[in-house]
Design an enzyme around this catalytic site. Sequence first.
Site, PDB file in Angstrom:
ATOM      1  N   SER A  60       0.832  -1.196   0.000  1.00  0.00           N
ATOM      2  CA  SER A  60       0.000   0.000   0.000  1.00  0.00           C
ATOM      3  C   SER A  60       0.873   1.254   0.000  1.00  0.00           C
ATOM      4  CB  SER A  60      -0.957  -0.032   1.196  1.00  0.00           C
ATOM      5  OG  SER A  60      -1.894   1.009   1.140  1.00  0.00           O
TER       6      SER A  60
ATOM      7  N   ASP B 217      -6.116   2.246  -3.686  1.00  0.00           N
ATOM      8  CA  ASP B 217      -7.363   2.135  -2.918  1.00  0.00           C
ATOM      9  C   ASP B 217      -7.657   3.400  -2.112  1.00  0.00           C
ATOM     10  OD1 ASP B 217      -5.345   1.758  -1.050  1.00  0.00           O
ATOM     11  OD2 ASP B 217      -6.138  -0.115  -0.235  1.00  0.00           O
TER      12      ASP B 217
ATOM     13  N   ASP C 246      -2.573   6.112  -3.720  1.00  0.00           N
ATOM     14  CA  ASP C 246      -1.405   5.375  -3.248  1.00  0.00           C
ATOM     15  C   ASP C 246      -1.061   4.248  -4.231  1.00  0.00           C
ATOM     16  OD1 ASP C 246      -3.660   3.895  -2.613  1.00  0.00           O
ATOM     17  OD2 ASP C 246      -2.886   3.169  -0.707  1.00  0.00           O
TER      18      ASP C 246
ATOM     19  N   ASP D 245      -1.341   1.043  -4.554  1.00  0.00           N
ATOM     20  CA  ASP D 245      -2.328   0.041  -4.964  1.00  0.00           C
ATOM     21  C   ASP D 245      -3.693   0.657  -5.232  1.00  0.00           C
ATOM     22  OD1 ASP D 245      -2.667   0.473  -2.198  1.00  0.00           O
ATOM     23  OD2 ASP D 245      -3.563  -1.500  -1.906  1.00  0.00           O
TER      24      ASP D 245
END
Length: 701
Positions: free
Chosen positions: A190, A346, A342, A344
């Site tokens: 993340s 999400d 970010d 990833d």
Amino acid sequence: MNTEELLQQTKQGFSQLKLGEEYKEKALINLKRWLIDPQCADYRPQVVHLIEAQHWDYLLDSFYQVMPFGTGGKRGEVGVGPNRINEWNIRASAQGHAQYLLRKYQDKTKTRGVVLTYDVREFLGNKYFDKNIPNPAMNLTCKDLAWAAAEVYAANGIKIYTFDSFRSTPELSFAIRHLNAVAGDMFSASHNPPDHNGMKVFDEFGGQLIPPQDEELVSEVTENVEEIKNIPFTEAQEKGLIEIVGEKVDQAYWRTCKQLSLSANRDLKIVYTPLHGCGSTSVFPVLKKLGFNISMDPKTEYPNGKFENVTFNIPNPEVEQSFDTTLKYAQEVNADLILNSDPDADRIGIMVKHQDNWRFINGQEIAAILTDYAIKKMKPDFKGEGTVIKTQVTTNLLQKICDHYQINLIGDLLVGFKYIGKVMNTLEEEGELDEFIVSCEESHGYLAGSYARDKDAVVGAIWLSELAAKLKTEGKTLLDYLNKVYAQFGYFRNYLTEIRLPGAEGRGKILSILDQLREKPPEKFGNFTVEKMEDWRDRKPFVSQTDIDAKNSLVFYFKPIKDTSTIRVTVRPSGTEPKVKMYFEIGSVPFKLEDIIKVKADIEKILKKLEKDFMKVCYQLIDIDFPDRGFLLFWQLPIQDKLHYFKIEEQIADLKNTKKEKRADALAELLEFLGSDPIDKVDLAFKKKYGQSMRDYLEIK
């Protein structure tokens, strides 16, 4: 040296560390396994190097435990040992997960399969490893981890769906549901630092595992994995056990996301940055297909595991400095809005051009804007009252908004979007998901619709963009909208900070802070009087040890002072990083819009005082006398680095007495321990004492 000699030397080295014997004993047991187990043979040269180099702190932290699952899965530093992310750890986790799934779903596991996605990270080494000897962790990428796991699942007879390149976490959640898989894994850390990686495990609904399922998986991995099965990736493909999916899933995901739009307003200029991550496969194409005028920042649009053009190399929308590079581009193209996500993709971040100045909007403020906007747009179509979902540390301004519009708020959830996903599953089972409006968590995570069970940066990107476009036609911005909400319901100042304590010793101190606050709750923190303390561990029954860990949180409610409606601080250990997190919230009473500047200033004074008074008590609990100027240092620095800075601060100032041409190099050497952009991390504290920025004081560029 042979294995026994290496272990004996390590034992002597560990004896120098001020740590509980249980940590040392467990580390020695794990270390022995890694030295003798054939499956760990490739790692042995680096393990031997760490012993011979006497890196005892690092060695112990790498081996004292098997890396646990936290609020966001298994996430941490890449390296050697069971408490580091590496192929061995991931393969063992995949084997345990395969066994867990086969037991739970039996033959359906093999036919329905598991979906794997990954982001852009790559491990480039650290100061502890010898670059001249083999190191399986060096240049390890998320794709390497995903495909290593794929080989294990396939060897267990489980069908795998994976992608030929990086994809976002929310697309994984969607793909699990779309492909009717039994589970999925996302290989990512993340928004963590560049030398971290990880594995998030998802269930058949597309949500992350919650207690007790997460503990059942951990038990399977740590207690029942006797053999890690493996089949080469190409061989598994030839046998039909691994299928590469891509465009069809992408198109279905994009179509679904487009349906979230609530208005046709599009007339504004947006600059977007994926912060070198996956958002170029989700946020950007969806906004483009919806007809927004959007461009990507050329310096941060391409995938890069170092996050090289992101300040501090921290690609986190919660950190305002993550916008630094893109802000310059936005100014060049005269944009109205900057969005980032970010690695990833999400979490969503935003900056708004307001009265010719760029303003950062934090995650709690985004939650208030999205909730108010979505309720106004969606409520007229509801047969019932509608539902908003949030975690307990997400702003209580949402409660005020929902009460006003007579919307049901589920707002007492533990930290972690997986708990929101669980509530969504319940709503779906009860046939009430059609009246779900939005879910929010304080760390820039939001979700709407029914297509996923994890937060998606796309949701916030669409709604913020179309609302900003509508406001632009009125000569207003998202800041104007937010201020109007504040005036109506009260200004809620939410603020997150932390005490970061890496290593096994740090873990003990983290737990010690919570234990001492729980056992002897202070009646006052400075001049702030505690009205009550809420202990989340009173939320019984406990269904697993992971449930107990998740509930290791305390909420202090303080007696309101003039013109405030609420003052509270929540304290909890992070589930993914070595730190204690503190969530401050101060809410005002409603006020006249023209008074907003004064209201905000008054609340800010209260916050700064409360932060110092509260955190100093916490520091004292672990025998640290923390200076006031310490609160001016970059908030995500480990406490050891903050204290070390003050030890060398006079040396830094004394560089003024050295030759000008040598100052920059000498300063770089002194601040090397701070990593990237070191001056920016400490400059406010330096300026407070010396009256000038470090660069001006030392006359360097």
